[in-house]
Motif scaffolding. Structure first.
Motif, mmCIF file in Angstrom:
data_model
loop_
_atom_site.group_PDB
_atom_site.id
_atom_site.type_symbol
_atom_site.label_atom_id
_atom_site.label_comp_id
_atom_site.label_asym_id
_atom_site.label_seq_id
_atom_site.Cartn_x
_atom_site.Cartn_y
_atom_site.Cartn_z
ATOM 1 N N PHE A 154 0.842 -1.200 0.000
ATOM 2 C CA PHE A 154 0.000 0.000 0.000
ATOM 3 C C PHE A 154 0.874 1.246 0.000
ATOM 4 N N GLU A 155 0.642 2.101 -0.987
ATOM 5 C CA GLU A 155 1.464 3.310 -1.142
ATOM 6 C C GLU A 155 0.622 4.560 -0.948
ATOM 7 N N PRO A 156 0.861 5.309 0.150
ATOM 8 C CA PRO A 156 0.213 6.619 0.281
ATOM 9 C C PRO A 156 0.876 7.592 -0.699
ATOM 10 N N VAL A 195 6.813 2.915 0.669
ATOM 11 C CA VAL A 195 7.092 4.302 1.043
ATOM 12 C C VAL A 195 7.800 4.978 -0.123
ATOM 13 N N ASP A 196 7.196 6.038 -0.642
ATOM 14 C CA ASP A 196 7.806 6.774 -1.747
ATOM 15 C C ASP A 196 8.269 8.121 -1.212
ATOM 16 N N SER A 197 9.572 8.363 -1.287
ATOM 17 C CA SER A 197 10.111 9.599 -0.693
ATOM 18 C C SER A 197 9.431 10.827 -1.289
ATOM 19 N N PHE A 228 10.801 0.844 -0.848
ATOM 20 C CA PHE A 228 11.251 2.228 -0.683
ATOM 21 C C PHE A 228 11.528 2.811 -2.067
ATOM 22 N N HIS A 229 10.638 3.706 -2.505
ATOM 23 C CA HIS A 229 10.787 4.359 -3.813
ATOM 24 C C HIS A 229 11.454 5.715 -3.619
ATOM 25 N N VAL A 230 12.354 6.074 -4.511
ATOM 26 C CA VAL A 230 12.993 7.395 -4.397
ATOM 27 C C VAL A 230 13.023 8.134 -5.730
ATOM 28 N N VAL A 258 14.523 3.406 -7.600
ATOM 29 C CA VAL A 258 14.427 4.723 -8.227
ATOM 30 C C VAL A 258 13.222 4.740 -9.162
ATOM 31 N N GLU A 259 12.339 5.705 -8.928
ATOM 32 C CA GLU A 259 11.086 5.790 -9.697
ATOM 33 C C GLU A 259 10.868 7.232 -10.120
ATOM 34 N N ILE A 260 11.128 7.529 -11.383
ATOM 35 C CA ILE A 260 11.075 8.918 -11.853
ATOM 36 C C ILE A 260 10.053 9.071 -12.980
HETATM 37 ZN ZN ZN Z 1 6.142 5.097 -5.871
#
Ligand code: ZN
Length: 288
Positions: free
Chosen positions: A154-156, A191-193, A216-218, A260-262
């Motif tokens: 689950f991603e807020p 968790v996406d920064s 952990f997405h950044v 890494v997600e851009i």
């Molecule tokens: Zn994300």
């Protein structure tokens, strides 16, 4: 905390090892499924998160073969959920879609399906009712997920996309959701920064999350961003201290990869894909 303890906690974090680096397929939107995976492999990146649109374009069987040919492991399939919003005027149809996405995720060996709630449906203004609806939808996904063996991460998302993408913004609220779902064998947290860096309670919330931390997405938040969804920055180009966030994640027990997600319509999606990956590898030394 003692002076020594403070000094220790300020010590720079170790450089992220290559085997803990993942790059989301969506970061190379300019490539098709095969080209993106081959590009990652060419640079020694062996983990990705698959983007649903790219997978749909070629089908699960071909996708799985390309991943296998490139020895690529799949952390997750993104995005699923979307049970609350315009996509979900018919909840049963939304759940059926998610069952299909779970099958796709299992078919490519993904550990998780990343799920977001979706936003408010057309004409709806009762945020509280929509949150209840999202909770009900997620509840009904527990059994199908359990049967598929794929976790639901689950991603807020950032509060600026509360209307259209996610009615849950803070990690603390996401954890309340997971408490209510009471299915930690199925649900965890992505968790996406980019989504949560502004939250003053973030470190405490991550500690509370503990073993629920799955992903952990950044990326980076550009100080003068032009688009909150599609103008994400490369780590190091904006205002997010991703390395500090990684430390908080790790202090909470997280041992997974940094993904890494851009999303970058005007910049990174227009560049040569090899340059994009090379830049990420360069930034690893200081910013991941
Ligand atoms: Zn994300």
């Amino acid at each position: 905390m003692s002076l020594v303890g403070e000094r220790l906690s300020e010590m720079p974090q170790a450089v992220l090892p290559m085997e803990r680096l993942a790059i989301h397929q969506v970061t190379l939107m300019q490539c098709d499924f095969r080209a993106s995976i081959e590009c990652f492999a060419r640079h020694g990146v062996r983990q990705t998160a698959v983007w649903l649109d790219k997978l749909n374009a070629i089908g699960t069987e071909d996708g799985a073969r390309i991943l296998e040919d490139n020895a690529m492991s799949v952390n997750a399939l993104c995005p699923g959920g979307l049970v609350s919003g315009a996509h979900a005027l018919d909840m049963d149809a939304a759940l059926e879609m998610n069952r299909r996405w779970l099958d796709h995720a299992a078919g490519i060996g993904a550990a998780s399906l990343v799920v977001i709630t979706g936003g408010l449906p057309e004409g709806e203004t009762n945020l509280f009712a929509v949150r209840e609806r999202a909770l009900e939808g997620f509840h009904r996904l527990i059994e199908p997920a359990r049967a598929s063996g794929v976790r639901l991460a689950f991603e807020p998302l950032h509060p600026m996309v509360c209307g259209g993408r996610s009615v849950i913004s803070r990690v603390a609220d996401a954890l309340d959701f997971l408490d209510a779902l009471n299915a930690d064998d199925v649900f965890g947290l992505a968790v996406d920064s980019y989504a949560v860096w502004w939250d003053l309670d973030l470190a405490a919330s991550l500690r509370r999350a503990g073993p629920r931390l799955l992903h952990f997405h950044v990326s980076d938040w550009l100080r003068d961003t032009e688009d909150v969804r599609f103008d994400r920055g490369m780590p190091g180009d904006g205002v997010i201290d991703n390395r500090r966030l990684r430390k908080w994640m790790e202090d909470a027990g997280f041992r997974g990869s940094v993904e890494v997600e851009i999303f970058s319509e005007k910049n990174w999606w227009r560049r040569d894909p090899d340059d994009v990956v090379r830049t990420i590898l360069d930034r690893r030394a200081e910013f991941l």
